[in-house]
Scaffold this motif. Structure first.
Motif, PDB file in Angstrom:
ATOM      1  N   GLU A  20       0.827  -1.209   0.000  1.00 54.77           N
ATOM      2  CA  GLU A  20       0.000   0.000   0.000  1.00 54.77           C
ATOM      3  C   GLU A  20       0.857   1.253   0.000  1.00 54.77           C
ATOM      4  O   GLU A  20       1.997   1.257   0.471  1.00 54.77           O
ATOM      5  N   ALA A  21       0.272   2.304  -0.582  1.00 51.82           N
ATOM      6  CA  ALA A  21       0.977   3.583  -0.675  1.00 51.82           C
ATOM      7  C   ALA A  21      -0.056   4.694  -0.812  1.00 51.82           C
ATOM      8  O   ALA A  21      -1.151   4.477  -1.339  1.00 51.82           O
ATOM      9  N   SER A  22       0.300   5.868  -0.352  1.00 44.55           N
ATOM     10  CA  SER A  22      -0.566   7.039  -0.507  1.00 44.55           C
ATOM     11  C   SER A  22      -0.348   7.632  -1.895  1.00 44.55           C
ATOM     12  O   SER A  22       0.633   7.309  -2.588  1.00 44.55           O
ATOM     13  N   GLY A  23      -1.228   8.532  -2.283  1.00 47.50           N
ATOM     14  CA  GLY A  23      -1.059   9.223  -3.551  1.00 47.50           C
ATOM     15  C   GLY A  23       0.261   9.964  -3.601  1.00 47.50           C
ATOM     16  O   GLY A  23       0.976   9.923  -4.607  1.00 47.50           O
ATOM     17  N   PHE A  24       0.614  10.623  -2.504  1.00 45.62           N
ATOM     18  CA  PHE A  24       1.881  11.340  -2.426  1.00 45.62           C
ATOM     19  C   PHE A  24       3.055  10.387  -2.666  1.00 45.62           C
ATOM     20  O   PHE A  24       3.969  10.682  -3.438  1.00 45.62           O
ATOM     21  N   SER A  43      -2.087  15.577  -9.914  1.00 46.39           N
ATOM     22  CA  SER A  43      -3.537  15.584 -10.132  1.00 46.39           C
ATOM     23  C   SER A  43      -3.992  14.316 -10.851  1.00 46.39           C
ATOM     24  O   SER A  43      -5.058  13.777 -10.534  1.00 46.39           O
ATOM     25  N   GLN A  44      -3.206  13.814 -11.804  1.00 40.82           N
ATOM     26  CA  GLN A  44      -3.555  12.564 -12.483  1.00 40.82           C
ATOM     27  C   GLN A  44      -3.602  11.408 -11.480  1.00 40.82           C
ATOM     28  O   GLN A  44      -4.510  10.580 -11.520  1.00 40.82           O
ATOM     29  N   VAL A  45      -2.609  11.350 -10.610  1.00 38.59           N
ATOM     30  CA  VAL A  45      -2.524  10.255  -9.645  1.00 38.59           C
ATOM     31  C   VAL A  45      -3.750  10.255  -8.743  1.00 38.59           C
ATOM     32  O   VAL A  45      -4.406   9.219  -8.565  1.00 38.59           O
ATOM     33  N   TYR A  46      -4.088  11.397  -8.178  1.00 34.60           N
ATOM     34  CA  TYR A  46      -5.233  11.450  -7.269  1.00 34.60           C
ATOM     35  C   TYR A  46      -6.547  11.187  -7.998  1.00 34.60           C
ATOM     36  O   TYR A  46      -7.436  10.510  -7.468  1.00 34.60           O
ATOM     37  N   MET A  52     -10.266   4.518  -9.536  1.00 34.88           N
ATOM     38  CA  MET A  52     -10.014   3.087  -9.329  1.00 34.88           C
ATOM     39  C   MET A  52     -10.653   2.596  -8.039  1.00 34.88           C
ATOM     40  O   MET A  52     -11.115   1.453  -7.978  1.00 34.88           O
ATOM     41  N   ALA A  53     -10.709   3.434  -7.023  1.00 29.06           N
ATOM     42  CA  ALA A  53     -11.389   3.053  -5.777  1.00 29.06           C
ATOM     43  C   ALA A  53     -12.880   2.858  -6.050  1.00 29.06           C
ATOM     44  O   ALA A  53     -13.494   1.905  -5.564  1.00 29.06           O
ATOM     45  N   GLU A  54     -13.445   3.735  -6.851  1.00 30.38           N
ATOM     46  CA  GLU A  54     -14.859   3.632  -7.208  1.00 30.38           C
ATOM     47  C   GLU A  54     -15.143   2.351  -7.992  1.00 30.38           C
ATOM     48  O   GLU A  54     -16.194   1.741  -7.840  1.00 30.38           O
TER      49      GLU A  54
END
Length: 172
Positions: A20-24, A43-46, A52-54
């Motif tokens: 696991e990893a954060s967007g940052f 912005s693309q990553v977030y 993808m979560a949705e």
């Protein structure tokens, strides 16, 4: 049927295979691992993580320190990534600002263009040295070695091309 992944989403799923990893953190990982040949903006990553979560490809954890939310890969995400890898990649597209400037060089000062080439040369020499250092350090799997070999050959080719530019422009 599984919806197609764009390369940005696929790369994020690929990085999440390691844990696991954060967007940052994913922005930082992408910059270090693929940043010389594939760019991802914050912005693309977030945006992709939320999408993808949705879709159930990743699962978001609780927000932690500094408002960072960890994401982890789901089984659906693993499947989508495997399906993406199985598809033939599309053709490459070179986006090289110096090359674009040279394409219109007839409208510019030759010495200014050569100065731009000299400025870019420094960065390509730096990348080549870094790639060679990485290659000698070891610890890469065969796929990473193949990717690194491309980077080395690419930088060598760009530097050789830069060596040829003064003569090409002088002949024109």
């Amino acid at each position: 049927m599984m919806a197609e992944l764009n390369p940005t989403a696929a790369s994020l799923l690929g990085f999440l295979h390691a844990g696991e990893a954060s967007g940052f953190e994913l922005v930082e990982i992408a910059g270090a691992f693929i940043g010389d040949f594939w760019s991802l903006t914050r912005s693309q990553v977030y945006r992709e993580l939320a999408a993808m979560a949705e879709r159930g490809l990743v699962q978001a954890g609780p927000t932690g320190p500094r408002s960072r939310r960890p994401y982890r890969l789901t089984d659906s995400g693993r499947g989508a990534f495997a399906a993406w890898l199985a598809e033939p990649p599309g053709p490459e597209q070179i986006r090289f600002p110096l090359l674009l400037a040279l394409a219109f060089g007839a409208s510019a000062d030759r010495e200014l263009l050569l100065a731009h080439v000299a400025e870019h040369r420094v960065e390509h020499e730096r990348r080549l040295a870094a790639y060679r250092t990485t290659a000698t350090a070891g610890g890469l799997d065969a796929y990473q070695q193949a990717t690194l070999a491309f980077g080395i050959r690419y930088e060598e080719a760009v530097l050789a091309w830069m060596d040829d530019i003064p003569a090409i422009l002088a002949a024109g």
